[in-house]
Motif scaffolding. Structure first.
Motif, PDB file in Angstrom:
ATOM      1  N   HIS A  79       0.826  -1.217   0.000  1.00 30.23           N
ATOM      2  CA  HIS A  79       0.000   0.000   0.000  1.00 30.23           C
ATOM      3  C   HIS A  79       0.857   1.262   0.000  1.00 30.23           C
ATOM      4  CE1 HIS A  79       0.950  -0.263   4.302  1.00 30.23           C
ATOM      5  NE2 HIS A  79       0.588   0.999   4.393  1.00 30.23           N
ATOM      6  N   GLU A 108       1.812   1.724  -3.622  1.00 30.19           N
ATOM      7  CA  GLU A 108       0.692   2.202  -4.440  1.00 30.19           C
ATOM      8  C   GLU A 108       0.430   3.679  -4.208  1.00 30.19           C
ATOM      9  OE1 GLU A 108      -2.444  -0.404  -3.325  1.00 30.19           O
ATOM     10  OE2 GLU A 108      -1.756  -2.088  -4.585  1.00 30.19           O
ATOM     11  N   GLU A 109       0.597   4.171  -2.974  1.00 28.39           N
ATOM     12  CA  GLU A 109       0.385   5.584  -2.697  1.00 28.39           C
ATOM     13  C   GLU A 109       1.350   6.459  -3.492  1.00 28.39           C
ATOM     14  OE1 GLU A 109       0.694   6.171   1.451  1.00 28.39           O
ATOM     15  OE2 GLU A 109      -1.234   5.221   1.932  1.00 28.39           O
ATOM     16  N   LYS A 110       2.568   5.970  -3.763  1.00 30.63           N
ATOM     17  CA  LYS A 110       3.557   6.753  -4.523  1.00 30.63           C
ATOM     18  C   LYS A 110       3.626   6.330  -5.984  1.00 30.63           C
ATOM     19  CE  LYS A 110       7.477   7.964  -2.944  1.00 30.63           C
ATOM     20  NZ  LYS A 110       8.852   7.997  -2.440  1.00 30.63           N
TER      21      LYS A 110
END
Length: 485
Positions: free
Chosen positions: A334, A337-339
């Motif tokens: 996660h 995925e945020e970056k």
């Protein structure tokens, strides 16, 4: 005096007078009875002298033999006749002399045994000192060197690498370290029982390298005999003190920065400088991020301290390496995925058997993956690989991030160390890699290396022994058994 030496004056005292008497009577017998009578008289006198001498010599020999045997001395008195009182007195003197000789012989035997024992003790004492790995020097009451073990010789003579056998050290060599000489003089001049400790450096080294403890040596009556000097190498201890001081300084610095930020934001809220709800929410968000930073710092410090001190029990079991790596990927996914970072697992299809603490090893891999994600720009990629290389299982974490300058690599795994040029890229405590190194090297008998290029990326490689506990090499398996019990 020997029997042969005594025999000569006895025969001279008997034969000479008899021969002289025979010579005096022979002319008279010859004048009165003829030449045959003269010869007969002389022969009789000479034979009488020889017979008497033989009898006396026989008696002397028997008496001498009886005198040498105490159980036969009583028989001499019955044979001595008029010489009995004189012989009795002689026997008393002989017995007294024999007693004195026996006492002297016993004292000599005891003294020789004591000297032999003391020599053995001295050799044992000197051998013990010489076998000691720490330098030891013994001096007399005037400060002169009596003995120095080989370790002391190598300290004062670094060029001597072989063991020294003489155990000698000159005063001029000792004077090369004035603090030790001064400490010896102070102990000799002080009241008995006082010791002295000094620290010094040798070979021009910076800082303290050795510590000398000078103690007085006394006899049973408390008289000062000299001093003993024991020298310890304290370079490791000094380095540990320095590292501890740096650790405390780093902790204080790491704690001070977020606490100062929290205080500043709190004062802004308290003074009413934040006029709108948005401003107040932003300040609260800043405070929350600094609290998170403090929490991460404290948790990482506690985790590292607990593992190193043994509070956290290491539970190593036989397992498959990919079973440890797969959950680590899911934990970090996660964040990637945020970056918008591609997290690409490239795990081996082989069964990679290892003997490991799954939780701790997973935490080490998570730390490496988290760092890779934090220091990789958006749109980059992070790869996690596993493979078999000979008798080692290999884990690789490769990123396309900022890279690490070469001058930073020697300190990369130190506690609280962060690469200066990367500090602004992401928040951190500087404890993650130190924890990874301890888990891999100290707890799993593995190794960790890094290959990096600035602005291109880094690859961290973990190498672990391949195999379950019963398949590991004998020495390695024994070590693992000890660690897990």
């Amino acid at each position: 005096m020997s029997d042969r030496a005594v025999q000569k004056p006895i025969w001279a005292a008997l034969v000479v007078p008899s021969a002289a008497c025979g010579l005096a009577l022979a002319p008279v017998a010859g004048w009165m009875f003829g030449p045959l009578a003269a010869a007969t008289v002389f022969a009789v006198c000479l034979a009488d002298a020889i017979l008497l001498g033989w009898v006396v010599e026989r008696f002397r020999r028997d008496a001498s033999a009886q005198l040498r045997r105490p159980e036969l001395r009583g028989e001499i008195g019955y044979q001595a006749g008029v010489f009995r009182p004189l012989l009795a007195e002689a026997l008393l003197q002989i017995e007294e002399l024999e007693q004195r000789a026996a006492v002297a012989a016993q004292a000599k035997t005891e003294l020789e045994a004591r000297v032999h024992l003391n020599r053995r003790r001295l050799r044992h004492f000197v051998g013990t000192i010489d076998a000691t790995s720490e330098p030891v020097i013994l001096t007399d009451a005037s400060g002169r060197v009596l003995h120095a073990n080989p370790a002391a010789g190598r300290l004062f003579r670094p060029e001597e690498t072989a063991a020294r056998k003489t155990g000698t050290l000159t005063e001029s060599e000792l004077s090369e370290i004035p603090p030790v000489v001064q400490a010896i003089r102070q102990v000799l001049d002080r009241p008995l029982g006082a010791s002295r400790t000094v620290e010094f450096s040798v070979d021009g080294a910076a800082g303290v390298t050795h510590r000398a403890v000078v103690r007085p040596i006394t006899d049973d009556d408390g008289q000062l005999l000299g001093t003993s000097v024991q020298i310890d190498d304290v370079q490791h201890e000094t380095a540990e003190r320095q590292r501890h001081a740096e650790f405390v300084s780093s902790v204080c610095h790491e704690l001070k920065t977020p606490m100062a930020s929290i205080r500043a934001y709190t004062e802004l809220l308290r003074d009413g400088d934040a006029e709108t709800d948005e401003e107040r929410a932003e300040l609260c968000s800043f405070i929350d991020s600094q609290v998170d930073r403090l929490t991460r710092l404290v948790n990482n410090m506690l985790n590292l301290a607990r593992i190193q001190s043994g509070v956290v029990k290491v539970q190593r079991d036989d397992c498959e390496l990919n079973d440890v790596l797969q959950p680590a990927i899911e934990t970090v996914r996660h964040l990637a995925e945020e970056k918008n970072i591609r997290l690409l697992p490239e795990l081996s299809d082989l069964y990679l058997a290892v003997h490991a603490d799954k939780d701790l090893l997973r935490q080490a891999v998570i730390n490496l993956l988290s760092n890779a994600v934090k220091y990789t720009p958006a749109g980059g990629e992070v790869r996690l690989r596993s493979r078999l290389a000979g008798d080692r299982c290999v884990i690789e974490v490769k990123d396309s991030g900022m890279g690490i300058p070469a001058e930073c690599l020697p300190r990369l795994f130190e506690r609280f160390y962060r690469v200066p040029r990367n500090n602004s890229a992401a928040a951190g405590t500087g404890l993650g890699l130190a924890l990874v190194k301890y888990i891999v090297t100290d707890l799993h008998n593995g190794s960790i290396t890094v290959q990096t290029e600035v602005d291109t990326g880094s690859t961290f490689t973990i190498s672990l022994p391949f195999g379950h506990l019963d398949k590991l090499p004998r020495r390695d398996a024994a070590k693992k058994t000890i660690e897990t019990t």
